[in-house]
Design a protein around this motif. Structure first.
Motif, mmCIF file in Angstrom:
data_model
loop_
_atom_site.group_PDB
_atom_site.id
_atom_site.type_symbol
_atom_site.label_atom_id
_atom_site.label_comp_id
_atom_site.label_asym_id
_atom_site.label_seq_id
_atom_site.Cartn_x
_atom_site.Cartn_y
_atom_site.Cartn_z
ATOM 1 N N TRP A 26 -60.867 -23.048 72.243
ATOM 2 C CA TRP A 26 -62.157 -23.231 71.562
ATOM 3 C C TRP A 26 -61.938 -23.705 70.132
ATOM 4 O O TRP A 26 -62.705 -24.521 69.610
ATOM 5 C CB TRP A 26 -62.920 -21.912 71.585
ATOM 6 C CG TRP A 26 -64.318 -21.972 71.061
ATOM 7 C CD1 TRP A 26 -65.438 -22.366 71.742
ATOM 8 C CD2 TRP A 26 -64.758 -21.632 69.735
ATOM 9 N NE1 TRP A 26 -66.547 -22.280 70.928
ATOM 10 C CE2 TRP A 26 -66.157 -21.832 69.693
ATOM 11 C CE3 TRP A 26 -64.103 -21.168 68.595
ATOM 12 C CZ2 TRP A 26 -66.913 -21.585 68.549
ATOM 13 C CZ3 TRP A 26 -64.860 -20.926 67.447
ATOM 14 C CH2 TRP A 26 -66.243 -21.131 67.433
ATOM 15 N N MET A 29 -61.362 -27.535 68.638
ATOM 16 C CA MET A 29 -62.438 -28.432 68.221
ATOM 17 C C MET A 29 -62.369 -28.743 66.727
ATOM 18 O O MET A 29 -62.914 -29.754 66.261
ATOM 19 C CB MET A 29 -63.794 -27.802 68.556
ATOM 20 C CG MET A 29 -65.001 -28.656 68.215
ATOM 21 S SD MET A 29 -65.043 -30.217 69.117
ATOM 22 C CE MET A 29 -65.592 -29.620 70.722
ATOM 23 N N THR A 32 -61.147 -32.145 66.186
ATOM 24 C CA THR A 32 -62.172 -33.157 66.480
ATOM 25 C C THR A 32 -63.146 -33.279 65.322
ATOM 26 O O THR A 32 -63.540 -34.390 64.940
ATOM 27 C CB THR A 32 -62.933 -32.779 67.765
ATOM 28 O OG1 THR A 32 -62.011 -32.593 68.833
ATOM 29 C CG2 THR A 32 -63.933 -33.869 68.139
ATOM 30 N N LEU A 55 -70.317 -33.696 68.665
ATOM 31 C CA LEU A 55 -69.127 -32.965 69.082
ATOM 32 C C LEU A 55 -69.388 -32.416 70.481
ATOM 33 O O LEU A 55 -70.398 -31.744 70.702
ATOM 34 C CB LEU A 55 -68.824 -31.816 68.107
ATOM 35 C CG LEU A 55 -68.589 -32.199 66.641
ATOM 36 C CD1 LEU A 55 -68.390 -30.951 65.794
ATOM 37 C CD2 LEU A 55 -67.400 -33.131 66.520
ATOM 38 N N HIS A 59 -63.906 -31.509 73.758
ATOM 39 C CA HIS A 59 -63.126 -31.823 72.554
ATOM 40 C C HIS A 59 -63.248 -33.284 72.130
ATOM 41 O O HIS A 59 -62.540 -33.702 71.214
ATOM 42 C CB HIS A 59 -61.648 -31.471 72.712
ATOM 43 C CG HIS A 59 -61.379 -30.026 72.923
ATOM 44 N ND1 HIS A 59 -60.151 -29.522 73.261
ATOM 45 C CD2 HIS A 59 -62.204 -28.951 72.856
ATOM 46 C CE1 HIS A 59 -60.227 -28.222 73.399
ATOM 47 N NE2 HIS A 59 -61.471 -27.851 73.150
ATOM 48 N N GLY A 61 -65.503 -36.498 70.525
ATOM 49 C CA GLY A 61 -66.522 -36.639 69.505
ATOM 50 C C GLY A 61 -66.835 -38.106 69.261
ATOM 51 O O GLY A 61 -66.023 -38.985 69.569
ATOM 52 N N GLY A 124 -72.337 -29.316 69.267
ATOM 53 C CA GLY A 124 -71.682 -29.282 67.970
ATOM 54 C C GLY A 124 -72.320 -28.317 66.990
ATOM 55 O O GLY A 124 -71.619 -27.654 66.215
ATOM 56 N N TRP A 127 -71.259 -24.771 67.920
ATOM 57 C CA TRP A 127 -69.839 -24.550 67.642
ATOM 58 C C TRP A 127 -69.595 -24.396 66.141
ATOM 59 O O TRP A 127 -68.866 -23.502 65.709
ATOM 60 C CB TRP A 127 -68.995 -25.712 68.175
ATOM 61 C CG TRP A 127 -67.529 -25.458 67.967
ATOM 62 C CD1 TRP A 127 -66.684 -24.787 68.788
ATOM 63 C CD2 TRP A 127 -66.760 -25.826 66.806
ATOM 64 N NE1 TRP A 127 -65.422 -24.729 68.241
ATOM 65 C CE2 TRP A 127 -65.439 -25.347 67.025
ATOM 66 C CE3 TRP A 127 -67.041 -26.511 65.635
ATOM 67 C CZ2 TRP A 127 -64.418 -25.534 66.104
ATOM 68 C CZ3 TRP A 127 -66.026 -26.695 64.695
ATOM 69 C CH2 TRP A 127 -64.734 -26.215 64.942
#
Length: 237
Positions: A26, A29, A32, A55, A59, A61, A124, A127
């Motif tokens: 996780w 990312m 990215t 995003l 992973h 983008g 995104g 996250w």
């Protein structure tokens, strides 16, 4: 042992070990985010306009922008992978200078800026918010736990900064049109995507070696000097 071989073996070992840590996937990312943020900042520096950043859970983008034709597009296409590699160096520099707390604050500020200015919706947003909150938890916990978390992020970014160009090279061989930034550069310069992928790999490996040298230097400095310890131990007997 040759320094390049040592660096490659160290990267392979770190890639294997970090995958054993729960939820490490996780956190990958972060690379990215930095990659796409590199595109966005480069766009602004060449007087372009950033529309949005996406995003995705896999992973990947995308940075959507408006640019004038010509050299500015080349600069923006180059910025993603190079930014990720330089960012990895920055993380290990922070580790070498024992500035883990400041490093986490900077990373969180970058994530916050990404939400405020570039990421509009989708995976995104969730996250980035979750990442900022987790950073805050480890920041206030402090001590060795914070330092371990920071070093985990540093190694994850280092691995991804090298793996990204490797995957790009594979795509350049199988289907050059799907080679992302390398494909864009091939269209702009007529230099094949395969060549651009190899350039990105060379840059990423050089940056990885530099970052690891910072890590090894700090690691050696943290070890006690045995030559000074031995006489003291003898005098106490």
């Amino acid at each position: 042992m040759n320094k390049w071989l040592k660096a490659l073996l160290f990267l392979l070992g770190a890639a294997f070990l970090t995958r054993l840590i729960p939820f490490s996937d996780w956190f990958r990312m972060l690379d990215t985010m930095v990659h796409e943020l590199g595109h966005a900042v480069a766009t602004l520096l060449v007087s372009g306009r950033v529309l949005r950043i996406e995003l995705n859970p896999d992973h990947s983008g995308v940075t959507y922008s408006m640019l004038a034709s010509g050299w500015s597009q080349i600069v923006v296409s180059l910025a993603g992978y190079i930014s990720a590699s330089l960012f990895a160096i920055g993380l290990f520099y922070g580790y070498a200078k024992q500035k883990q707390a400041l490093g986490l604050a900077v990373i969180s500020a970058m994530a916050l800026a990404t939400i405020l200015f570039f990421v509009r919706s989708g995976y995104g947003v969730g996250w980035l918010i979750g990442f900022i909150l987790i950073n805050a938890v480890f920041y206030f916990i402090g001590g060795k736990i914070r330092n371990f978390y920071y070093l985990l992020l540093a190694f994850l970014c280092l691995e991804e900064s090298v793996m990204g160009p490797m995957i790009l090279l594979q795509r350049s061989v199988i289907d050059p049109r799907q080679a992302g930034d390398a494909a864009n550069l091939a269209d702009l310069t007529l230099v094949p995507a395969l060549v651009w992928s190899m350039i990105f790999i060379v840059i990423s490996l050089w940056c990885a070696l530099f970052a690891l040298q910072l890590y090894w230097k700090r690691d050696r400095a943290a070890r006690p000097d045995r030559s000074e310890m031995t006489p003291r131990m003898r005098s106490g007997l």
